[in-house]
Design a protein around this motif. Structure first.
Motif, PDB file in Angstrom:
ATOM      1  N   GLY A 115     -15.412   8.676  28.082  1.00 34.39           N
ATOM      2  CA  GLY A 115     -14.183   7.896  28.167  1.00 34.39           C
ATOM      3  C   GLY A 115     -14.011   6.952  26.991  1.00 34.39           C
ATOM      4  N   ILE A 116     -15.098   6.322  26.574  1.00 35.95           N
ATOM      5  CA  ILE A 116     -15.042   5.432  25.407  1.00 35.95           C
ATOM      6  C   ILE A 116     -14.679   6.233  24.159  1.00 35.95           C
ATOM      7  CG2 ILE A 116     -16.458   3.987  23.882  1.00 35.95           C
ATOM      8  CD1 ILE A 116     -18.000   3.119  26.436  1.00 35.95           C
ATOM      9  N   ILE A 117     -15.251   7.416  24.026  1.00 38.19           N
ATOM     10  CA  ILE A 117     -14.964   8.267  22.865  1.00 38.19           C
ATOM     11  C   ILE A 117     -13.488   8.642  22.830  1.00 38.19           C
ATOM     12  CG2 ILE A 117     -15.412  10.550  21.854  1.00 38.19           C
ATOM     13  CD1 ILE A 117     -18.344  10.157  22.963  1.00 38.19           C
ATOM     14  N   GLY A 125      -8.899   4.150  12.978  1.00 38.11           N
ATOM     15  CA  GLY A 125      -9.759   3.115  12.448  1.00 38.11           C
ATOM     16  C   GLY A 125     -11.091   2.992  13.156  1.00 38.11           C
ATOM     17  N   PHE A 126     -11.287   3.765  14.228  1.00 36.65           N
ATOM     18  CA  PHE A 126     -12.526   3.658  14.993  1.00 36.65           C
ATOM     19  C   PHE A 126     -13.258   4.994  15.094  1.00 36.65           C
ATOM     20  CE2 PHE A 126     -10.082   0.008  16.459  1.00 36.65           C
ATOM     21  CZ  PHE A 126     -11.024  -0.998  16.310  1.00 36.65           C
ATOM     22  N   PHE A 127     -12.947   5.911  14.185  1.00 39.24           N
ATOM     23  CA  PHE A 127     -13.564   7.231  14.247  1.00 39.24           C
ATOM     24  C   PHE A 127     -15.071   7.154  14.011  1.00 39.24           C
ATOM     25  CE2 PHE A 127      -9.180   8.715  12.756  1.00 39.24           C
ATOM     26  CZ  PHE A 127      -8.728   8.841  14.059  1.00 39.24           C
ATOM     27  N   ASP A 128     -15.505   6.236  13.157  1.00 35.92           N
ATOM     28  CA  ASP A 128     -16.942   6.094  12.901  1.00 35.92           C
ATOM     29  C   ASP A 128     -17.683   5.613  14.155  1.00 35.92           C
ATOM     30  OD1 ASP A 128     -15.559   3.652  12.646  1.00 35.92           O
ATOM     31  OD2 ASP A 128     -17.088   2.800  11.325  1.00 35.92           O
ATOM     32  N   VAL A 129     -17.076   4.711  14.900  1.00 29.57           N
ATOM     33  CA  VAL A 129     -17.679   4.221  16.131  1.00 29.57           C
ATOM     34  C   VAL A 129     -17.684   5.337  17.181  1.00 29.57           C
ATOM     35  CG1 VAL A 129     -17.575   2.449  17.920  1.00 29.57           C
ATOM     36  CG2 VAL A 129     -16.917   1.883  15.575  1.00 29.57           C
ATOM     37  N   LEU A 131     -17.949   8.494  16.551  1.00 26.88           N
ATOM     38  CA  LEU A 131     -19.034   9.400  16.174  1.00 26.88           C
ATOM     39  C   LEU A 131     -20.377   8.848  16.631  1.00 26.88           C
ATOM     40  CD1 LEU A 131     -20.001  11.956  14.764  1.00 26.88           C
ATOM     41  CD2 LEU A 131     -20.060  10.660  12.627  1.00 26.88           C
ATOM     42  N   ARG A 132     -20.589   7.569  16.473  1.00 25.79           N
ATOM     43  CA  ARG A 132     -21.824   6.938  16.971  1.00 25.79           C
ATOM     44  C   ARG A 132     -21.950   7.136  18.479  1.00 25.79           C
ATOM     45  NH1 ARG A 132     -21.380   1.021  18.027  1.00 25.79           N
ATOM     46  NH2 ARG A 132     -20.196   2.010  19.681  1.00 25.79           N
ATOM     47  N   ASP A 133     -20.835   6.979  19.191  1.00 33.60           N
ATOM     48  CA  ASP A 133     -20.866   7.136  20.636  1.00 33.60           C
ATOM     49  C   ASP A 133     -21.092   8.581  21.059  1.00 33.60           C
ATOM     50  OD1 ASP A 133     -20.660   4.441  20.905  1.00 33.60           O
ATOM     51  OD2 ASP A 133     -18.583   4.423  21.613  1.00 33.60           O
ATOM     52  N   VAL A 134     -20.715   9.541  20.217  1.00 40.96           N
ATOM     53  CA  VAL A 134     -21.072  10.936  20.491  1.00 40.96           C
ATOM     54  C   VAL A 134     -22.597  11.073  20.480  1.00 40.96           C
ATOM     55  CG1 VAL A 134     -20.996  13.303  19.603  1.00 40.96           C
ATOM     56  CG2 VAL A 134     -18.902  11.941  19.693  1.00 40.96           C
ATOM     57  N   GLY A 135     -23.261  10.399  19.541  1.00 44.85           N
ATOM     58  CA  GLY A 135     -24.724  10.402  19.515  1.00 44.85           C
ATOM     59  C   GLY A 135     -25.308   9.786  20.773  1.00 44.85           C
ATOM     60  N   LEU A 136     -24.713   8.694  21.244  1.00 38.71           N
ATOM     61  CA  LEU A 136     -25.169   8.089  22.492  1.00 38.71           C
ATOM     62  C   LEU A 136     -24.925   9.020  23.677  1.00 38.71           C
ATOM     63  CD1 LEU A 136     -23.969   4.407  21.971  1.00 38.71           C
ATOM     64  CD2 LEU A 136     -26.324   5.237  22.005  1.00 38.71           C
ATOM     65  N   LEU A 137     -23.798   9.732  23.650  1.00 36.45           N
ATOM     66  CA  LEU A 137     -23.503  10.702  24.707  1.00 36.45           C
ATOM     67  C   LEU A 137     -24.573  11.792  24.754  1.00 36.45           C
ATOM     68  CD1 LEU A 137     -21.644  12.095  26.826  1.00 36.45           C
ATOM     69  CD2 LEU A 137     -20.397  13.071  24.899  1.00 36.45           C
ATOM     70  N   VAL A 138     -24.956  12.295  23.597  1.00 37.54           N
ATOM     71  CA  VAL A 138     -26.012  13.316  23.524  1.00 37.54           C
ATOM     72  C   VAL A 138     -27.324  12.749  24.083  1.00 37.54           C
ATOM     73  CG1 VAL A 138     -27.420  14.687  21.932  1.00 37.54           C
ATOM     74  CG2 VAL A 138     -24.936  14.595  21.642  1.00 37.54           C
ATOM     75  N   ALA A 139     -27.631  11.494  23.739  1.00 35.18           N
ATOM     76  CA  ALA A 139     -28.851  10.861  24.247  1.00 35.18           C
ATOM     77  C   ALA A 139     -28.799  10.686  25.766  1.00 35.18           C
ATOM     78  CB  ALA A 139     -29.074   9.522  23.552  1.00 35.18           C
ATOM     79  N   ALA A 140     -27.646  10.321  26.304  1.00 35.69           N
ATOM     80  CA  ALA A 140     -27.512  10.173  27.758  1.00 35.69           C
ATOM     81  C   ALA A 140     -27.699  11.516  28.458  1.00 35.69           C
ATOM     82  CB  ALA A 140     -26.151   9.564  28.106  1.00 35.69           C
ATOM     83  N   ILE A 141     -27.168  12.575  27.869  1.00 32.68           N
ATOM     84  CA  ILE A 141     -27.363  13.917  28.431  1.00 32.68           C
ATOM     85  C   ILE A 141     -28.844  14.284  28.382  1.00 32.68           C
ATOM     86  CG2 ILE A 141     -26.898  16.374  28.045  1.00 32.68           C
ATOM     87  CD1 ILE A 141     -24.035  15.474  27.157  1.00 32.68           C
ATOM     88  N   ALA A 142     -29.513  13.964  27.271  1.00 29.97           N
ATOM     89  CA  ALA A 142     -30.950  14.236  27.168  1.00 29.97           C
ATOM     90  C   ALA A 142     -31.714  13.476  28.248  1.00 29.97           C
ATOM     91  CB  ALA A 142     -31.463  13.859  25.777  1.00 29.97           C
TER      92      ALA A 142
END
Length: 156
Positions: A115-117, A125-129, A131-142
């Motif tokens: 949802g945040i993504i 202006g927040f595409f970089d953030v 992308l970071r949250d996609v990494g956090l999403l992957v970590a949460a799935i892991a």
């Protein structure tokens, strides 16, 4: 299986006592990198949501209402700061939930991050953030996947 047990430790734990000055958990973490990864992710997804959730009330790290896309602010019946207070409460609850029930809470956190993504991708202006949250999403799935092995429900 306890949270400190490894999938194959039941057969070997009786034969290999903990070395002097170590604990069964520290020995298990050294023997099983996946168990260590589970604990790193679990601790991270407890500490970070708690800290970020608390910061929604102080705005010390950043101006959190500025991260809400204008279209979201436009449909909310409350102000952006009040919305961020509610987000903070959700994040605090999520951190506590990961501490107590990571098997379920990891998937809730993953959905929350999704949802945040979506919010961040809909606001230039927040595409970089995002992308970071996609990494956090992957970590949460892991964490959710690792929890299937290292945080099985206790049988009674």
């Amino acid at each position: 299986m306890s949270p400190t047990a490894t999938p194959d430790s039941s057969a070997s734990s009786a034969a290999a006592p903990a070395a002097a000055g170590t604990t069964p958990l520290s020995d298990a973490l050294r023997r099983d990198p996946a168990l260590a990864a589970f604990w790193v992710l679990r601790v991270g997804f407890v500490a970070l949501p708690l800290l970020m959730g608390l910061d929604k009330f102080t705005n010390l790290l950043t101006d959190w209402p500025g991260y809400l896309a204008p279209w979201i602010v436009g449909i909310l019946p409350i102000g952006a700061q009040t919305a961020m207070h509610l987000v903070g409460i959700v994040e605090i609850v999520a951190g506590i939930a990961v501490a107590v029930r990571p098997r379920l809470a990891a998937w809730v956190v993953a959905l929350w991050l999704l949802g945040i993504i979506v919010d961040l991708l809909s606001y230039s202006g927040f595409f970089d953030v995002a992308l970071r949250d996609v990494g956090l999403l992957v970590a949460a799935i892991a964490l959710g996947l690792l929890s299937r092995t290292y945080n099985r429900p206790q049988r009674r």
